[in-house]
Scaffold this motif. Sequence first.
Motif, short mmCIF file in Angstrom:
data_model
loop_
_atom_site.label_atom_id
_atom_site.label_comp_id
_atom_site.label_asym_id
_atom_site.label_seq_id
_atom_site.Cartn_x
_atom_site.Cartn_y
_atom_site.Cartn_z
N ARG A 9 3.64 10.01 -2.99
CA ARG A 9 3.93 9.01 -1.96
C ARG A 9 2.71 8.16 -1.64
N LEU A 10 1.58 8.83 -1.43
CA LEU A 10 0.36 8.12 -1.07
C LEU A 10 -0.10 7.19 -2.19
N SER A 11 -0.06 7.70 -3.43
CA SER A 11 -0.48 6.89 -4.58
C SER A 11 0.41 5.66 -4.72
N ASN A 12 1.72 5.87 -4.62
CA ASN A 12 2.66 4.76 -4.76
C ASN A 12 2.46 3.72 -3.67
N THR B 288 2.97 -5.34 -1.08
CA THR B 288 4.42 -5.46 -0.86
C THR B 288 4.82 -4.86 0.49
N ILE B 289 4.20 -3.72 0.82
CA ILE B 289 4.50 -3.08 2.11
C ILE B 289 4.16 -4.02 3.26
N LYS B 290 3.01 -4.66 3.17
CA LYS B 290 2.59 -5.59 4.23
C LYS B 290 3.50 -6.82 4.28
N ALA B 291 3.84 -7.34 3.08
CA ALA B 291 4.65 -8.55 3.02
C ALA B 291 6.02 -8.34 3.64
N PHE B 292 6.58 -7.15 3.49
CA PHE B 292 7.90 -6.86 4.03
C PHE B 292 7.83 -6.13 5.37
N THR B 293 6.63 -6.12 5.97
CA THR B 293 6.39 -5.43 7.25
C THR B 293 7.06 -4.06 7.27
N GLU C 118 7.33 3.11 5.71
CA GLU C 118 6.58 3.96 4.78
C GLU C 118 5.83 5.06 5.51
N ALA C 119 5.35 4.76 6.73
CA ALA C 119 4.70 5.81 7.52
C ALA C 119 5.67 6.95 7.82
N GLU C 120 6.94 6.62 8.03
CA GLU C 120 7.95 7.65 8.26
C GLU C 120 8.17 8.48 7.00
N HIS C 121 8.14 7.83 5.83
CA HIS C 121 8.25 8.58 4.58
C HIS C 121 7.11 9.57 4.43
#
Length: 586
Positions: A208-211, A218-223, A228-231
């Motif tokens: 998870r962390l590596s991905n 992409t995470i930032k762009a899609f807010t 992801e923090a919940e994952h």
Amino acid sequence: MSSLSRLFHYARQYRRDAYLASAFSAINKFFDILPEVLIGVAVDVVVSKQDSFLARLGITDSFDQLLWLGGLTVLIWAGESLFEYLYQLRWRNLAQNLQHALRLDAYGHVQKLPLSYFEDKRTGSLMSILNDDINQMERFLNGGANSIIQVVCSSIMVGAVFFYLAPQLAMLALFPVPLILVGTFWFQKRIAPRYSAVREAAGVINGRLSNNLLGIATIKAFTAEAFEAEHIRQASEHYRQTNAAAIRLSSAIIPVIRMAILAGFVVTLVYGGWLALHGDIGVGSYSVLVYLTQRLLWPLVGLADIADLYQRSMTAIDRVLDVLSTPVSIPYDGKALPSGTVSGSLAFENLSFGYGDLTVLHNVSLTVPAGRTVAFVGATGSGKSTLVKLLLRFYEAPAGAIRLDGHDIRELSLTDLRRQIGYVSQDVFLTDGSVADNIAYGMGEVGRSAIEAAARAAEAHEFIARLPQGYDTPVGERGQKLSGGQRQRLALARAILKDPRILILDEATSAVDNETEAAIQRSLDVVSRGRTTLVIAHRLSTVRHADCIHVMEHGQIVESGTHALLLAQNGSYAALWRLQTGERQA
């Protein structure tokens, strides 16, 4: 075969170090229990004076006896310190050396496995095995192995003293020891499956962390930070719960050990004192037994922690050795293929291949004369990239054959085969080094002039010269400091510097702008001369000058010919051309 046996079999070259380290641990423990014996002898001297044990050895004066005891104490402490230094040195060096060798062997073996292996494995799980699990083994060898040896040696040595001084007391006082030793490791073995689950959970978190770190843009762009923090929270919570289940079971043994220890100590204290009061054993002997009981039994409390570390390490070792035992399905050995003898002609004969139950290629046959440029076009999933992956032997086709200059590539040395192929893919891999390091990647020592010549041929020299440190500019992890087009040009320069007889471009221009595509195309017109070139593309404008274009649909070649011939046939290629250029059918 047990985990420890598997490790011992693997570490054959380090057996001498292991034997020496074990011997030093045992000798250190021998010196460690002698001070308790000397305390008993000293008590005997003070109480018995002229009738003491030392007096019977010929040292009659009480003060001389104490001087002798003082000298022996110094020697014993010096011996204990010396052998503690030696066993620490041996165990720690063994842990470091074995950790280093195991990590290199495991990583080297993983590199030889086919791509199909990685399709079934999470990257995070492999990272956990190659790093965390090997580190777990190192932690055990650094301290756990010595502790186990010393507990066993203490049991044997103290038991010998007990049986010599008071056989009737020894049977009662030491009765808990074998039960503690056997019971602890039996108990810990029961929780081995739980520790296996813990290691798997750790691999999930790593994945998870590596991905997420690789896809942070992409995470930032899609807010999607909270998503992801919940994952990560769920993965971490699963790890916490899995570990807690193992801890609950492993912690239960400690109270049991304490009660067994208490029983042994109370027996020595009470029954041994009763024997001393009745003159069955001397006061000095009683002192020795009380001190030795404490020296032996109380450290057994820590045996549960040692066994816990042992079981965690054995679980980790099993995971690492399982990777090492994974068979290499595509062997590297084969007939040598000297570079000067390769012309580059290719023949794909009745080739069929699939990923699991999904068949991708159906009885594909074609020939590529040496020095020609051949293109493959078609919809996504039509089998274009699979063809070149089979040529590189990333996978092994169950039916059909690929021949290079008439040789079945399965009979050739895999290293020699791949040295004849330059591969530029859409997903460019760059190391966290300089521009020059990435152009010369995999080619050892290469002069700067050759690197610059390759960069000029790939039309990369201009943008490299504008970088802050030119060819010495770091590109960042996976080349993140460069644009997509710049990374593609470096990849092309790398392939040019390799000077292969076969050049493969797998969607090399699909993600670049028109200017970069034009630059790469100009470079290809130059570097493809005199070498066999396979081009896979969605943009037909990049392959219109190819000697032959193959159109693929559903794993089969449905059309073949030059650009002009295929347009004249007015088939799939012509329809695709009109779609991309906006031309209308007359």
